[in-house]
Scaffold this active site. Structure first.
Site, PDB file in Angstrom:
ATOM      1  N   SER A 147      16.395  17.682 -18.154  1.00 25.46           N
ATOM      2  CA  SER A 147      15.330  18.673 -18.292  1.00 25.46           C
ATOM      3  C   SER A 147      15.844  19.862 -19.092  1.00 25.46           C
ATOM      4  O   SER A 147      17.022  20.214 -19.006  1.00 25.46           O
ATOM      5  CB  SER A 147      14.856  19.139 -16.908  1.00 25.46           C
ATOM      6  OG  SER A 147      14.045  20.290 -16.999  1.00 25.46           O
TER       7      SER A 147
ATOM      8  N   HIS B  60       0.832  -1.218   0.000  1.00 21.47           N
ATOM      9  CA  HIS B  60       0.000   0.000   0.000  1.00 21.47           C
ATOM     10  C   HIS B  60       0.862   1.262   0.000  1.00 21.47           C
ATOM     11  O   HIS B  60       0.429   2.322   0.464  1.00 21.47           O
ATOM     12  CB  HIS B  60      -0.956   0.022   1.200  1.00 21.47           C
ATOM     13  CG  HIS B  60      -1.842  -1.172   1.288  1.00 21.47           C
ATOM     14  ND1 HIS B  60      -3.067  -1.247   0.663  1.00 21.47           N
ATOM     15  CD2 HIS B  60      -1.668  -2.365   1.911  1.00 21.47           C
ATOM     16  CE1 HIS B  60      -3.615  -2.423   0.902  1.00 21.47           C
ATOM     17  NE2 HIS B  60      -2.784  -3.124   1.648  1.00 21.47           N
TER      18      HIS B  60
END
Length: 450
Positions: free
Chosen positions: A273, A149
């Site tokens: 980037s 989870h």
């Protein structure tokens, strides 16, 4: 002019060449040639005619441009191939396509294209298996935190992670061998599958054609090989993609700045980037995860292609021109990318250890509970006692085992030494044995040729 990214960006040249229109034409010609040879063997046409047709059933004689020219006039792709081949065969051209319907040629040619493509997929899967086996062996003892989870659960190992993927890749290899038995089939059964157009020697003609081409005849067809076969193929390709997606997703998550246990390789001159010079983005695994979505989506039209009108309509044809080459080329890109990622995977041992102890031993709640049960406290009571201690440790930002040492309910059953033995590195159960069993199984399958 290239339009689709599979023309110029994705997939190897080897895979793209298989689905190139020139090779597709060659496969159609290969089937026509095999049909002519079969007719000659059963005495339906002169051997000389079969020889000429076979010699000229190639793209040196039958030009793609001529086929397109004829198709533009008659609006039928296979008849355009038949006419173009007949033209270059002179008087022997009258024997081209004898008894066949278009999908006798198309479906059998498709099987040849699929066969070549699956050979590449199989090779890549086996290479990926080898890489994963090495990683599982190397990291069999690399203890890390397991997460369920998205939360820290209990310790596991990187050996377990890689062995899990290894076992899944092995299943795909086994599925592939089973799949080939059903998918690599062709047909020479005529317009509705009765083989009436081939006469009394129909079965012999079909057998000879398929043996010649290295395929099996489908047991029964109507005008086409039934498309549950193609649907199974597309589902298999998507299933392999889902495993690569799973692997890519895990690596991407483990490369998060705040986790950074592993990282895909990053080149010295690579740019992350256009505006943030510091970025080291997981672009390879992101690409894998993105392309998987296309393969998933291609399963739906493959399923929709199975129900057709009566003995066949044409609605499957246009779809297959897209989903077959697209799925194979994109999966090819995914497999080759994942091999590169795993081969160059970078590990950060200090971060692996940091994350293992990040929760200040909250992850040792389960073994603490089990130790209490072992010493005589009821399992349910032990669960509640440890739960309360874990919540207290969390609220106070303290080490669970230190909090446990202060609890009379704990010290009534456990000594300080018992508590000190509760270390994450000691709580990996049978992880080593499990990894070894997977590797042993895979090696046994390799010895069997699977």
């Amino acid at each position: 002019m290239a339009v689709h990214p599979i023309d110029y960006r994705y997939g190897s040249e080897e895979m793209r060449k298989i689905w190139d229109e020139k090779n597709k034409l060659q496969k159609l010609l290969d089937v026509e040639a095999a049909l002519a040879r079969a007719h000659a063997k059963v005495g339906n046409i002169p051997e000389e005619s079969a020889k000429v047709i076979s010699e000229r059933a190639n793209t040196k004689w039958v030009k793609l441009e001529r086929v397109k020219e004829i198709e533009a006039e008659i609006h039928h792709d296979i008849m355009a191939v038949v006419k173009a081949l007949s033209e270059v065969c002179g008087e022997h051209g009258k024997y081209v396509h004898l008894g066949a319907t278009s999908n006798d040629i198309i479906d059998t040619a498709n099987a040849l294209l699929i066969k070549e493509s699956l050979e590449i997929v199989e090779r890549d899967l086996k290479e990926l298996r080898s890489i994963l086996k090495q990683l599982a062996e190397k990291h069999i003892g690399t203890v890390c935190i397991g997460r369920t989870h998205g939360q820290h659960a209990v310790p596991t190992t990187y050996g377990m992670k890689f062995a899990l993927w290894l076992d899944e890749i092995q299943r795909h290899i086994e599925r592939l061998y089973q799949l080939k038995e059903r998918v690599l089939v062709g047909k020479m059964r005529g317009a509705v599958g009765t083989a009436a157009s081939f006469g009394e020697k129909a079965f012999e003609i079909e057998r000879l054609v398929m043996e010649d081409l290295g395929l099996k005849p489908a047991r029964i067809t109507n005008q086409i090989v039934q498309r549950d076969v193609y649907a199974e193929l597309l589902f298999f390709l998507a299933l392999v993609a889902s495993t690569l997606d799973k692997m890519g997703l895990e690596i991407r998550n483990l490369q998060r700045t705040e986790i950074l246990e592993v990282s895909e390789p990053f080149g010295e001159k690579q740019v992350g980037s256009s505006t943030m010079p510091h970025k080291r983005n997981p672009i390879r695994t992101e690409k894998v995860c993105g392309l998987a979505r296309v393969l998933y989506s291609n399963v739906i039209p493959a399923l929709l292609n199975n129900p057709l009108w009566h003995e066949r309509d044409l609605t499957n044809s246009s779809v297959e021109r897209v989903i077959l080459p697209e799925s194979f080329v994109l999966l090819d890109e995914m497999l080759k990318t994942m091999k590169k990622v795993l081969t160059g995977l970078e590990f950060f041992p200090e971060n692996i250890r940091r994350n293992l102890y990040l929760t200040k031993n909250l992850i040792m709640a389960e073994p603490l509970m089990l130790k209490l049960a072992e010493k005589g406290m009821g399992r349910q009571e032990a669960h509640e006692v440890v739960r309360q201690l874990a919540m207290k440790a969390f609220r106070e930002n303290r080490d669970l085992l230190e909090v446990a040492k202060e609890s009379r309910e704990i010290t009534k059953y456990l000594t300080e030494r018992d508590l000190e033995e509760l270390k994450p590195e000691n709580y990996i159960g049978k992880a080593r044995e499990i990894v070894k069993k997977v590797i042993e199984y895979v090696e046994e399958m390799e010895r069997r040729g699977l």
